[in-house]
Enzyme design. Structure first.
Site, PDB file in Angstrom:
ATOM      1  N   SER A   1       1.489  -1.358  -0.325  1.00 24.16           N
ATOM      2  CA  SER A   1      -0.027   0.157   0.245  1.00 24.16           C
ATOM      3  C   SER A   1       0.969   1.050  -0.316  1.00 24.16           C
ATOM      4  O   SER A   1       1.385   1.310  -1.043  1.00 24.16           O
ATOM      5  CB  SER A   1      -0.865   0.149   0.652  1.00 24.16           C
TER       6      SER A   1
ATOM      7  N   ASP B   1      -9.673  -4.926  -3.869  1.00 23.36           N
ATOM      8  CA  ASP B   1      -9.290  -3.851  -3.605  1.00 23.36           C
ATOM      9  C   ASP B   1     -10.178  -2.284  -2.503  1.00 23.36           C
ATOM     10  O   ASP B   1     -10.205  -1.725  -4.132  1.00 23.36           O
ATOM     11  CB  ASP B   1      -7.851  -3.219  -3.835  1.00 23.36           C
TER      12      ASP B   1
ATOM     13  N   HIS C   1      -7.842  -5.989   0.379  1.00 27.99           N
ATOM     14  CA  HIS C   1      -6.664  -4.981   0.739  1.00 27.99           C
ATOM     15  C   HIS C   1      -5.304  -5.537   1.458  1.00 27.99           C
ATOM     16  O   HIS C   1      -5.813  -5.536   2.875  1.00 27.99           O
ATOM     17  CB  HIS C   1      -6.919  -3.080   1.361  1.00 27.99           C
TER      18      HIS C   1
END
Length: 253
Positions: free
Chosen positions: A126, A197, A230
């Site tokens: 991320s 995500d 995610h």
């Protein structure tokens, strides 16, 4: 560790970033590669250490630093660990060049003390992936955005569920020198992103991969994972291990 950053040569504005604790996972076999792994927004270096230690890569030393605690615009200025300030988790957001430079320099400093014969890499998840990709652009230009020299020779970059900061700057500068084009063409990059995500949208990962490819990063692999949110899965980490072993020529043990 603290790091002073100034926005440019003659600028007087300076910010001191206090980086948190760094966790190191020693190789179980012969040391061939050192990879810095960068955590997500609000996380810390230790949270990845157990998963990385369990990977079947005995020749890799992992270094997991912790980002500074700083106000983050995305959270209305609430402080948390962050590699740079972010208003949005996408390649369209305004770029905090000062924060990006400070974090990329901190990572480069950690790698600079590794033995000369060791291959060096940066990976992350991320916001950590975004910082790793920013480091990739510093590597090909040979400097940070503030023009200070970037002296680490990277052998690979990995980004999971991330995005490319400074994509506009990359497109504008990439064609300036043959050396830059050559470095971009030869740097292996692995990008992985889940189609489900809901934090960093899949399209941002896909657009970032497209921008890097069009900018001359020819040795780039983009892997998509249907339905993945995610987070990471065993399948994704297996892909990372296979890719690292092949790109870095890692031996058994």
């Amino acid at each position: 560790m603290s790091f002073n950053s100034s926005a440019g040569g003659g600028q007087s504005s300076r910010t001191t970033y206090e980086f948190g604790r760094t966790h190191v996972i020693r190789p179980k076999g012969r040391h061939q590669a050192t990879i810095i792994w960068l955590h997500d927004l609000g996380d810390k270096g230790s949270s990845w250490s157990q998963q990385l230690e369990s990977l079947p890569l005995p020749n890799v030393k992992w270094i997991c630093p912790t980002a500074p605690t700083r106000p983050v615009s995305l959270f209305g200025g609430f402080p948390c660990t962050a590699w740079f300030d972010a208003q949005d988790l996408s390649e369209d957001a305004p770029d905090d060049l000062q924060g990006l430079d400070a974090s990329a320099a901190h990572v480069a400093n950690l790698l600079s003390t590794e033995p000369a014969n060791i291959k060096l890499g940066i990976g992350g998840f991320s916001m950590g992936a975004a910082t790793a990709l920013y480091s990739a652009t510093c590597h090909i230009f040979g400097q940070y955005s503030n023009r200070n020299p970037y002296l680490v020779n990277l052998s690979c970059v990995i980004g999971l569920s991330g995005w490319l900061p400074c994509s506009r700057m990359l497109r504008n500068r990439i064609e300036r020198s043959n050396e830059t084009v050559s470095r971009a063409a030869s740097l292996p990059i692995l990008l992985c992103h889940g189609s489900g995500d809901d934090v960093v949208a899949y399209k941002h990962g896909e657009n970032s991969a497209r921008t890097l490819s069009s900018a001359g990063f020819q040795n780039l692999m983009f892997r998509s994972y249907g339905g993945l949110g995610h987070y990471t899965t065993q399948e994704e980490m297996d892909e990372v291990c296979r890719w690292l072993a092949a790109r870095l020529g890692l031996q058994g043990s």
